[in-house]
Every structure is written in C-alpha cells, then in structure tokens.
Design an enzyme around this catalytic site. Structure first.
Site, short mmCIF file in Angstrom:
data_model
loop_
_atom_site.label_atom_id
_atom_site.label_comp_id
_atom_site.label_asym_id
_atom_site.label_seq_id
_atom_site.Cartn_x
_atom_site.Cartn_y
_atom_site.Cartn_z
N ASP A 167 0.58 -1.26 0.03
CA ASP A 167 0.00 0.01 0.05
C ASP A 167 0.79 1.38 0.14
O ASP A 167 0.42 2.27 0.63
CB ASP A 167 -0.99 0.05 1.08
CG ASP A 167 -0.32 -0.29 2.42
OD1 ASP A 167 -0.80 -0.28 3.54
OD2 ASP A 167 1.04 -0.36 2.70
N ASP A 189 6.25 -4.59 13.94
CA ASP A 189 7.09 -3.27 13.79
C ASP A 189 6.97 -2.69 15.28
O ASP A 189 7.97 -2.18 15.60
CB ASP A 189 6.41 -2.29 12.85
CG ASP A 189 4.92 -1.96 13.14
OD1 ASP A 189 4.41 -0.82 12.61
OD2 ASP A 189 4.26 -2.65 13.61
#
Lengths: 461, 517
Positions: free
Chosen positions: B252, B333
């Site tokens: 994305d 993350d």
C-alpha cells in the site's frame, strides 16, 4: 476324420498366427531401441573432424547461450578430463588455429553444461529461440527447496534441468542455484508422467540421479576445438567433487510436525546455546576444511538435523565424526591455533580414538573417529575413571551433503539407520537426560585399557 | 473474471460498485444477486447504472427483496428474476434463475494486440481478472513495462526487494507500477510475498513478470502479519544467499522515483556504522507543512518502516532467532521498536519521504485514520536528488552537525504560543530553535501536545534524536530541544524558560493508542 482335421488345422493356424504376432511385437520393440541406440552411436563411426554431430551441437548451443546471455560453463566430466590432461596445450591454443577436433568430437551421448541461474536475466524468451535454432528441448522443473524450510511457502517452480536435443546429440544443461552456505545446488532429474522416456537415453546422464552440491567454482575462459567455453578454473577439484556431490534435503515438513508436538525452546539460554554451537560448528568446519579432513555431523548434532533441522537446545556439545583413515596429526594443533584447546584425548589412532575440544561458554566439540570393519562401522568410548572401553556399532554408511544452520555439511546418507543405531526407534521423542555409557542401544562394552597404557589413552586437560 | 461483494446496505458501497462496473470490459457476462439486504444504500447513480445494463428489477429493488440477474456489459439482459419481500420483517421468496448464455468465440472476445511476450502476459491477465481499467483496453492498452533511467553506480543493484502483500490486488497493482518506474530498479531482485493462496494478487504479479510466492497463513490478526513478515524475510535471504541487505516494502505504498537513488547514496552508512538499525524512506513527521528539503537526512531513534532496508546480520543473528511466535498477538513493527530489539540504535530517514502510504483499507487502517495521519504526508517527486553531506549522518559526525546547527539557530520568543504560526517570523530558509520542557528521557508530555497542535504524528513519540526534533515550519528549519533531558540543553540561553504545554484534562475516556499500519 475331416472334422478332427479341421479342428487341428484351426488350432495350428491360431497357434502360428499368435506366435507370429508375438514375434512381431518383440522384434518391433527391439528394432526401435536398436534404431535409437544405433542412431545415437552413429557418431562412433564418424571421423574426428569438425563435422561430427557432437561438435556441431555444442557449437550451436554455445552460439545460442552467448547470443541470449545465458551464463553457462562446461561441466562434462569426460571433456573436462581430456582438457585437464592436455591443459598446457589447450591454454596455448589460440582461437581458430586448431587442426583437429580433439575434445568435443569424442563419441558420447551428452555434453553437460552448468547454468548459473541467478546470473540469468532473460529467462522468458530462451526456450522459443532454442527451438527456432533446431533444438528440441525438455524442461524439468520443481518446487524451490529454499522455500521448504519456512512455514509453507510455495512459489512458481524453478527450472532444474534442460535437455536440448539436436540431431543425434543432446546438451544437458544443469541449472545451479545458489544457497546459504556459499554453495551451488542442482536438483534431481525426475521425469514427470507425460514426458517421453525415450527422448534421450536418460540413464547415461552424468548429473541428476540425485540432487548435488558443489563449491562455487571460479571460472576461466578457454578455446577448445575452435569454440570459446568457460570451465572451472580448477577442473581437478570440480571433477573430484562430482562422485561425492550427492545432496539430501533436511526434512522440513517432519521438523515442523515435530515442533507442533514439542514446542520449540525460545528462552534466552536456548538461543545463546544455538548461537554459540553454530559458531563453534562453523569454526570447526573451516579448520577441518583447511586441513582437508572430511567430517560429518554425528550423535546429538546429527539427531538435531534429522529430527528438527536445528541444533537441539539442551544438547551440551557439538558432535562430529571422522573416518580414522582421514586422521591427521595436525588436527589438534590446528584447533588450538583457532582458539579451541584440547580438553581430552581418549584412545589411540589404532583403537577407539576420541578428541574433545573446549569452545566458549562451556560448549565442547567432540570428535569421534570411526573404524571400518567388513560389515559395520564403530567408534570407541572410554570412561576416564575406570579405563573401561565401549564400542558403538553402526551399519555402514556413505556421506551426503546437506544444509544445516546456513552451512553445507556432511551427514550419513543412510541417516535413519545411523540415528536408530545410536538412539533406538524412539528417537522422535526428546530425551533430556542421556547417559552416553548406557542410553545408546548400540553400545557394547569393549574391555578395559591396560593400566600401562593409561597415560597414553586417557589424557585430560 | 472477477468476484466482488458490495455491501449496499451500508453507505458508499454503491459508489464502489459503480466504479467497478464501469471498469468492466464490454461484452463480459455479469451475474448479480442479493445477499440479505442490498437496497438500503443503493442510490440513484447505482440504480441508473443497473437500468443502463437493462435490468428492470435492480432500479426498483426494495427492502429485503431477493434478486438474480444475468446480463452482458453493454449488451442484452440474459435473464432476471425478482421477488418482493412481503413485510419489513421478512425476506422475499428465494428465486431460481436459469438461463442460457451464448458464448462468443475467443477471437471475438479478445483484443488483437501484437504478439509479444508482454502482450501474452497481458492476455493471460485480462482473460482472468476485471477492474484494472486500461490495462485490458483493446485500442490503447496501458504499458506494463517501464524503462526508468538506469542509475549510474547503482549500489543497490543486487539488493533483493521483498514486497509484503496480502489480498489487496488493486493496491498491489498501484504499488508495483510505481516501484517498476523508479530509477535504478532491478525487477529480477523483486519478490512479492502473498499472505494466503489468493489468485488475483498472483495474477497481478504475473502481469508484471515478477516472482510471486504464496504463504500459508498462520495464526490470526496481527500475529498472522508478523508470521508472514518472518517467513518472507527468511525466504528472501534464502533465495539471495549473497545479499547483505534486503529492502522491505508493503503493497500500500507509492514508491518515489528516486527511491533507489536515495538508497544507493545512503546504504554505505548501514554498512559502516554499527549504531544504525535501519535506513527508512519514511519520515513520520514529514507532512506537507513540516517537510521541505529532499536532500536532507536525519538520524532518529525510531524504526519507521514503510519502505526500509534491513541488514542481513541484524535479521539472522538477532531478530530471526527470537521473532515472536505465532500465538503472540504483537505487531511486528512495534516489537522491532522495543528497546530489547533496537538496543539504542538509530535509523536514517529523509526529511521528505520517499514513500507514500495510500492504503485506506487494512487490518490497522480506516478512512478516518488515513485522512488524519497519512493523506497529507509529503512525498518526493523530484528525480535524481543528490543527498547532501551523507557522511555527516555517521554517529560522531552527526553530533558535530547538530552542534553547528544549534549554534547558528536563532532562539525564538518563548513567550509566544508555539502552536501559532506567528511563533516563527515570516522568513524562509532560516534555522530556529525552541526549548520545551522534558524532565526525563521518557517525559514527552509537552512534545506530544506540540505535535498535536502542529498536526503531525502524535500517537506515540517519533522522530527524536537524544531529545531533539527537527522539522520545518513555514519553510524554516525548526529545532525543538527537550530541557533538561536532552544533552543539547546546554545550548539553551539561561534567560529562556522551556515551554510547557499542559495536556487537556482527561474527559470521557481518552482514546487508546492506535497502531500504525
């Protein structure tokens, strides 16, 4: 009377026609194979000139690969041997000044080349162009084994072999893929159901019976019979690797199943141990390789590879095996020089030799020397306190390459027999307390060292 | 071929349906049906489109009606059945529609593009999927091969690129187009990893002639994503055993035209400086009003992700062995940002981001979140930017540079409100410094309020380097120093009182920390 005659005649006729049919069938099969065989060995009778089908096929192939930027090099053992013998002559021959075709015209069914896959940029159009040039090509592809080790990944298949036939000769293009551990790997040549088993005499192929692993060769370009080819810079080394190149994959699927059942140990201690064991193994491998001593993963380290494709976190040491005939006296000093001092030495070269080196953080490197008997192998063990000797029996085995913790390393090809000898049939079940004197099913008491020899056969540091 | 579900009971889905139907190639057979309720937010535009397809019942669809329709885009209706629901609380009777669909021959249905390898790929793609607009146009098909300028002395030519993808094939299509148009891209180094056996993303990958690998999904939610990352990164280093780095991208992101140029100029830092954790193309604080200089780089104590470079030794030796196991519902993350993993190391980021996050739909995304934090992110469109003074990003050299900047910076009037535009004079190209209160290393109260009022990232603390933040305001370089926690507090003139911004009193439940994509 006539009735019986009619029946007899009918029976006779049927018999003779069936016999004739069978004969036809048999002869047809024989005729076809003879034709093929004869066809491919037609070259046996041709002269050693540049009009032989082999030379022409190789020339066309080289033209094709250089036009299409396909990075290939010659690996044909037959040709490489000949080149190696006449090496000086070949090196001094400049392009175009050959009078006689000495190498590529040799009668044979195949010429083997290697394809360096990751250097190949333009895969898509190659096949079509090869066919336009007159080659009939067969492509063997399969799943990428480098993806097998990780959960379940499936990508497009990778090419493993190309066989391109031109007239009566065939080029075998072995596709080499790069793998962790700085080696080149090629796959098994397995024909899928729909492929024509008579396309070429597959049984005569030099590569592809098993997957294989080779050290990455440096290449040099030479001119042979007027054709420019790349060959390994050290053809002798490459030729020596070929008969010992068999590669077996780690059993990733079974390892995953094992971890479903017995959860992996992710504690800091386990991770640290794995890290240290890996470093120790890499150091040992480097040292032994420099000495030219062949070795393989043994005992707990081998079990770790076979059962879970990883180092067993609760094993206390790294275990290697070496054939006693490969023993070199400078092994001990070589390990000392890289920071692995000798911790203990048991036995002697003639009997039950065993070495143990101290690595960092309390990990030991144990080296077991294997002795060969007519129908089995064995390695020895010594109990320092009592001087008792032990013998561990193994069925005979050969060595294969495999990939373990990012390294190319040897293991016994007949692994399950090796493992079962050492750990019994219940090797799948993790056992954290292992007594080397009693737990292995293949252990036998082997007497005791005479006290006079103790100084020599039991050395502790 | 394509299968889509539009929840026209909910708002805006009918607009998406109109968009999609408009992109379907003429001549395609359309089969529509209603599941549960499809009329509540089926507005006029959608109804008009259905009418233009020849449907009678579609435009007249009522509450909980059942409906089945088979027709041709641009052609005749082939069959339609409709059943009205008798009462609000019940549904229409089931309808069974049987009809014959005359098929057209391949020659009629397919376009007649020239017979090249590219067009063969195009044909394979277009015969399977719909909704990609002019890729499949007969007369004027969009090119699917890009020839970006080569990058001289390309230091990242042999660095593998891992594109981590799920099931958003239209996003993947947009992303790959921008990736393949970037200067210096090596298509054969790209591998797209798809989290699941979805066909359409694989079709998109095949359209561009790239390598695609599908991963059997493990676990759920964010743990599934983190397992997918792990498998993809391990596979990348397995497939490219000689590589020392890997570029990690998601489906994305738009990729800047100078993305590889940016990496080629900075990758030696990751090689030479052990105090670096990563190089990322994303500046968390780089919004249209706070980022100015495409040639400028910063060191920050966070790992932004969103287009970054991973060192192989870091992955193999530190991260892979202790990657979160499938039952741990952690964001990969966030885990990577934890001090146990980051261990005090920093990332290099550009002032102007080299990636743009366009995804609106996703596990951690929604329209509002995108609008607030991602839409107005500054994205570099200038090709071939020469990064300035790259070696000053090394550990010691950066300190020298910061001290130089702080010495030259003009101290602002701290009696003014830092949130107002008038806090900075109406100049351009100057460097200003402001001091805020930061009692300890983890006291971000004032910073968070400042970030909030400046409309930059305020959900957690990003972009700091030893208590210093760097951004731009009104095209001036603006430095913010946290006093006394930052070692740069020594630069504060004694007369200045550090600004303190009080957080507003907590009302009816403060919003929980939202996760970044």
């Amino acid at each position: 009377m006539s009735r019986i005659n009619k029946n007899v005649i009918l029976a006779l006729l049927t018999l003779t026609s069936s016999a004739f049919l069978l004969f036809q069938l048999y002869y047809y099969k024989h005729y076809l194979s003879a034709k093929n065989g004869a066809g491919l060995s037609k070259s046996k009778g041709s002269q050693n000139g540049f009009d032989s089908t082999q030379w022409r096929a190789v020339k066309k192939f080289i033209m094709l690969t250089s036009n299409q930027n396909v990075p290939v090099f010659l690996i044909d053992p037959l040709i490489l041997e000949l080149i190696n013998k006449d090496f000086e002559q070949v090196k001094n021959t400049s392009h175009g000044s050959t009078s006689e075709c000495k190498f590529f015209c040799v009668p044979r069914d195949f010429t083997a080349f290697a394809l360096w896959y990751h250097l190949w940029k333009n895969e898509e159009g190659w096949f079509r162009i090869a066919e336009n040039m007159g080659f009939q090509c067969l492509k063997i592809e399969s799943k990428d084994p480098r993806l097998d080790g990780i959960d379940s990944l499936s990508g497009t298949e990778i090419p493993l072999h190309y066989i391109c036939r031109l007239a009566n000769h065939a080029i075998h293009l072995v596709v080499f893929h790069e793998r962790n551990g700085n080696y080149l790997w090629h796959g098994h040549l397995r024909l899928k159901g729909h492929m024509d088993r008579r396309f070429v005499p597959f049984r005569k192929l030099q590569f592809g019976r098993y997957p294989g692993a080779f050290d990455r060769p440096e290449l040099q370009q030479i001119t042979v019979d007027g054709l420019e080819v790349f060959i390994p810079k050290d053809p002798v080394h490459f030729l020596e690797e070929i008969p010992h190149s068999r590669f077996i994959e780690c059993r990733y699927k079974e390892a995953r199943a094992f971890f479903q059942q017995y959860l992996d140990d992710n504690t800091v201690e386990a991770m640290t141990f794995r890290k240290n064991a890996k470093e120790l193994l890499q150091l040992a491998a480097k040292t032994l390789k420099k000495l030219g001593v062949r070795f393989w993963l043994s005992s707990g380290t081998c079990l770790g590879w076979y059962r879970q494709c990883n180092i067993i976190p609760y094993s206390k040491d790294v275990d290697l095996g070496i054939f006693i005939q490969d023993y070199k006296s400078d092994i001990i000093s070589a390990f000392q020089d890289v920071g692995l001092p000798l911790k203990h030495k048991f036995g002697k070269v003639e009997d039950s030799l065993e070495l143990s080196f101290q690595g960092k953080d309390d990990i030991k490197l144990d080296i077991f020397f294997f002795y060969e008997e007519t129908d089995h192998m064995w390695n020895g063990g010594t109990q320092a306190k009592t001087g008792k000797k032990f013998k561990y029996l193994f069925p005979k085995f050969t060595l294969c390459w495999t990939e373990f913790v990012d390294m190319k390393i040897h293991v016994p090809c007949e692994t399950v027999e090796y493992i079962e000898a050492n750990y019994g049939k219940s090797w799948k079940i993790p056992v954290k307390t292992w007594d080397w004197k009693r737990s292995p099913p293949n252990v036998r008491p082997n007497g005791i060292w005479p006290i006079s020899e103790w100084d020599e056969v039991i050395q502790l540091y | 071929m394509a299968k889509r579900v539009f929840d026209t009971y909910s708002p805006h889905e009918d607009e998406a349906m109109v968009l999609f139907l408009n992109m379907v190639a003429p001549g395609r057979v359309l089969i529509c049906t209603v599941k549960d309720e499809g009329s509540f937010h089926l507005k006029d535009t959608a109804k008009a489109l259905l009418r233009s397809l020849g449907s009678q019942a579609g435009p007249a669809l009522g509450w909980r009606d059942t409906w089945a329709f088979v027709g041709r885009k641009g052609g005749p209706v082939l069959g339609e059945k409709h059943s009205r629901s008798p009462a609000l609380s019940s549904w229409g009777d089931p309808v069974l529609l049987k009809t014959d669909v005359p098929l057209s021959s391949a020659e009629e249905a397919e376009c007649h593009w020239a017979d090249t390898e590219l067009n063969r790929r195009r044909r394979r793609f277009c015969s399977k999927v719909e909704g990609y607009g002019s890729v499949c146009s007969c007369k004027d098909p969009t090119p699917i091969e890009f020839s970006p300028d080569p990058l001289p002395d390309n230091k990242v030519l042999n660095v593998p690129v891992a594109v981590i993808a799920g099931n958003r094939p239209n996003y993947l299509y947009r992303m790959l187009r921008s990736l393949l148009s970037a200067q210096g891209v090596s298509p054969q180094m790209i591998t797209v990893f798809i989290d699941g056996y979805y066909e359409e993303p694989m079709d998109v990958v095949a359209l561009f002639g790239l390598r695609g690998i599908q991963h059997t999904p493990i676990s759920i939610k964010n743990a599934r994503v983190s397992q997918h990352y792990k498998a993809s990164l391990t596979a990348t280093f397995n497939l490219f055993p000689e590589a020392r780095f890997a570029v990690v991208l998601e489906e994305d992101l738009d990729i800047a035209v100078d993305f590889f140029s940016f990496l080629s100029q900075s990758i030696h830092l990751l090689e030479e400086d052990d105090s670096l954790y990563c190089i990322s193309a994303w500046n968390d604080q780089g919004y249209e009003h706070t980022a100015e200089d495409p040639a400028l780089l910063y060191r920050v104590e966070t790992m932004p992700g969103l287009g970054w470079v991973l060192r192989k030794s870091l992955y193999k030796e530190e991260l892979e062995p202790k990657w979160p196991t499938p039952e741990k519902l952690w964001d990969w993350d966030m885990w990577m940002r934890m001090p146990e993993q980051r261990r005090g190391r920093e990332c290099i980021i550009p002032d102007v981001s080299r990636s743009y996050h366009f995804g609106i739909v996703g596990l951690n995304m929604n329209g509002y979140f995108h609008e607030a934090y991602f839409k107005k992110h500054k994205f570099n469109t200038v090709p071939g930017v020469q990064l300035r003074n790259v070696n000053s990003l090394k550990k010691e050299a950066y300190e020298v540079e910061i001290h130089r900047l702080l010495s030259e910076a003009e101290v602002l009037d701290h009696s003014k409100n830092p949130c107002e535009d008038s806090f900075l004079p109406d100049t351009e190209g100057h460097t200003y410094v402001a001091f805020i209160r930061m009692e300890k290393d983890d006291d971000f109260t004032t910073w968070t309020q400042l970030a909030k009022c400046l409309h930059i990232w305020d959900l957690d603390v990003r972009g700091n380097h030893r208590g210093l933040w760097r951004l731009f305001r009104k095209k001036n370089h603006f430095l913010v120093v946290g006093v006394p926690a930052s070692p740069y507090s020594v630069k504060k003139p004694p007369s200045i009182t550090p600004i303190f911004l009080e957080p507003p009193p907590k009302e009816e439940g403060a919003p929980g920390a939202a996760e970044q994509t």
